[in-house]
Design an enzyme around this catalytic site. Structure first.
Site, PDB file in Angstrom:
ATOM      1  CD  GLN A   1      -6.279  -3.815   2.419  1.00 15.41           C
ATOM      2  OE1 GLN A   1      -6.075  -4.298   1.317  1.00 15.41           O
ATOM      3  NE2 GLN A   1      -5.347  -3.697   3.423  1.00 15.41           N
TER       4      GLN A   1
ATOM      5  CG  HIS B   1       8.407   0.288   6.205  1.00 19.39           C
ATOM      6  ND1 HIS B   1       8.412  -1.204   6.345  1.00 19.39           N
ATOM      7  CD2 HIS B   1       6.829   0.359   6.516  1.00 19.39           C
ATOM      8  CE1 HIS B   1       7.379  -1.640   6.539  1.00 19.39           C
ATOM      9  NE2 HIS B   1       6.489  -0.952   6.641  1.00 19.39           N
TER      10      HIS B   1
ATOM     11  CG  MET C   1      -1.807  -1.269   1.004  1.00 19.80           C
ATOM     12  SD  MET C   1      -3.276  -1.023   2.031  1.00 19.80           S
ATOM     13  CE  MET C   1      -2.909  -0.720   3.708  1.00 19.80           C
TER      14      MET C   1
ATOM     15  CE  LYS D   1       3.356  -4.955  11.618  1.00 17.81           C
ATOM     16  NZ  LYS D   1       2.402  -4.384  10.557  1.00 17.81           N
TER      17      LYS D   1
ATOM     18  CG  HIS E   1       6.712  -2.021   2.292  1.00 22.44           C
ATOM     19  ND1 HIS E   1       6.793  -0.719   2.936  1.00 22.44           N
ATOM     20  CD2 HIS E   1       5.510  -2.465   2.123  1.00 22.44           C
ATOM     21  CE1 HIS E   1       5.456  -0.710   3.476  1.00 22.44           C
ATOM     22  NE2 HIS E   1       4.872  -1.824   2.991  1.00 22.44           N
TER      23      HIS E   1
HETATM   24  P1  AMP Z   1       1.409  -3.007   3.574  1.00 18.52           P
HETATM   25  O1  AMP Z   1       2.067  -2.074   2.493  1.00 18.52           O
HETATM   26  O2  AMP Z   1       1.417  -2.829   4.881  1.00 18.52           O
HETATM   27  O3  AMP Z   1      -0.068  -3.517   2.849  1.00 18.52           O
HETATM   28  O4  AMP Z   1       2.279  -4.174   3.392  1.00 18.52           O
HETATM   29  C1  AMP Z   1       2.808  -4.722   2.035  1.00 18.52           C
HETATM   30  C2  AMP Z   1       3.513  -6.031   2.433  1.00 18.52           C
HETATM   31  O5  AMP Z   1       4.539  -5.748   3.238  1.00 18.52           O
HETATM   32  C3  AMP Z   1       2.658  -7.135   3.275  1.00 18.52           C
HETATM   33  O6  AMP Z   1       2.868  -8.526   2.636  1.00 18.52           O
HETATM   34  C4  AMP Z   1       3.351  -6.940   4.340  1.00 18.52           C
HETATM   35  O7  AMP Z   1       3.101  -8.066   5.219  1.00 18.52           O
HETATM   36  C5  AMP Z   1       4.707  -6.553   4.310  1.00 18.52           C
HETATM   37  N1  AMP Z   1       5.334  -5.904   5.586  1.00 18.52           N
HETATM   38  C6  AMP Z   1       4.619  -4.792   6.268  1.00 18.52           C
HETATM   39  N2  AMP Z   1       5.456  -4.713   7.208  1.00 18.52           N
HETATM   40  C7  AMP Z   1       6.495  -5.704   7.176  1.00 18.52           C
HETATM   41  C8  AMP Z   1       7.613  -5.768   7.983  1.00 18.52           C
HETATM   42  N3  AMP Z   1       7.858  -4.903   9.081  1.00 18.52           N
HETATM   43  N4  AMP Z   1       8.480  -6.716   7.911  1.00 18.52           N
HETATM   44  C9  AMP Z   1       8.079  -7.641   6.527  1.00 18.52           C
HETATM   45  N5  AMP Z   1       7.226  -7.503   6.030  1.00 18.52           N
HETATM   46  C10 AMP Z   1       6.418  -6.523   6.052  1.00 18.52           C
END
Ligand code: AMP
Length: 292
Positions: free
Chosen positions: A70, A42, A38, A160, A45
């Site tokens: 979502q 960081h 999304m 996570k 990602h």
């Molecule tokens: P998001 O942008 O929050 O939807 O996350 C995108 C992807 O990054 C998802 O598969 C998350 O599980 C993964 N993700 C988010 N935070 C972390 C983290 N601290 N360590 C590893 N993967 C992460």
């Protein structure tokens, strides 16, 4: 729009060009790896990008899309951090081949199915699903749409969001989607807090409290491993401790690590287990987990 920044292709609305690019890669036997996000990227990602290359991806596509479906009413959809320009620069530096940043009309054109047609697991409404009704319906819908658009060989998700990973794996199995689903470990800040785009919502007082979720997971794991007292009282003590500090606990639960089914009796050695937790700090919701 299809723009090219150095070697990285950026697509937002021309899906057929994206399809042609992926097809041409596959014709050359490239392994197409997909990392849905999304945005507000960081190190967590970025670790997924490194990991998927280790798993064999020779071409990488990162999607950046804040999926409205979502987020529940009253959640943080409107204020979710959107930092597209910075994200694109970052992805270019780590040699991603393609960024897909669609608008809502690409992902949800009129008259598309608003639900993924699978047998729903009870897990959809448990753990985070209990506190965020409809959240996982929205996650599965967007991941299903993204996988159909991109048709990657492999896709990777973070530990996570463990529950998300299990539910996506189940969807892919039920729908026989030809993409292998992989999981990558949690990346943490120096003090142990799991990295998350939502950490930026925390003020300094909340930030210092946030670390206690991970501390509780570690402390519970230690006591469980030492087998000092029964698991239920260990978890109860940690929940009370967190609530006292000001982290309002949604859940702290032990589940099996393969499919997150409930654990009546924790038996060391027999199975692998995961300890999962979710707390609210003010309006910010944080999740974390560790393998036991
Ligand atoms: P998001 O942008 O929050 O939807 O996350 C995108 C992807 O990054 C998802 O598969 C998350 O599980 C993964 N993700 C988010 N935070 C972390 C983290 N601290 N360590 C590893 N993967 C992460």
């Amino acid at each position: 729009m299809n723009t090219r920044s150095n070697r990285m292709q950026i697509f937002s609305d021309n899906l057929s060009d994206l399809n042609i690019m992926v097809l041409s890669w596959k014709e050359k036997n490239e392994v197409v790896g997909f990392i849905p996000t999304m945005g507000n990227l960081h190190e967590g990602h970025l670790s997924l990008i490194r990991k998927i290359k280790e798993f064999g991806a020779t071409k990488t596509i990162v999607s950046i899309y804040v999926n409205p479906k979502q987020f529940g009413p009253g959640e943080d959809y409107a204020k979710y951090p959107r930092t597209l320009d910075g994200d694109i620069k970052l992805l270019e530096k780590v040699n991603v081949d393609c960024v897909f940043c669609p608008s809502d009309k690409e992902i949800y054109p009129p008259n598309v199915e608003s639900q993924v047609m699978i047998n729903k697991l009870d897990l959809m409404d448990e753990l985070c699903g209990k506190y965020r009704p409809g959240h996982f319906d929205g996650v599965l819908l967007v991941v299903n749409r993204l996988l159909s658009i991109i048709q990657p060989n492999i896709a990777i998700f973070g530990q996570k969001d463990y529950q998300q990973y299990v539910l996506i794996k189940n969807m892919v199995r039920q729908l026989i989607i030809p993409t292998e689903i992989l999981m990558a470990p949690i990346i943490r800040e120096n003090d142990g807090l799991a990295m998350s785009s939502r950490n930026s919502y925390l003020n300094s007082n909340q930030r210092s409290k946030a670390i206690h979720l991970y501390k509780s997971l570690i402390s519970a794991r230690k006591k469980i491993r030492e087998n000092k007292i029964d698991c239920k009282s260990i978890l109860r003590t940690e929940i009370e401790r967190l609530n006292k500090i000001g982290l309002s606990v949604d859940y702290l639960e032990i589940r099996t690590s393969d499919d997150l089914s409930s654990v009546k009796e924790y038996k060391k050695k027999n199975d692998e287990y995961v300890l999962l937790g979710a707390v609210k700090l003010g309006k910010t919701r944080l999740i974390d987990n560790i393998i036991l």
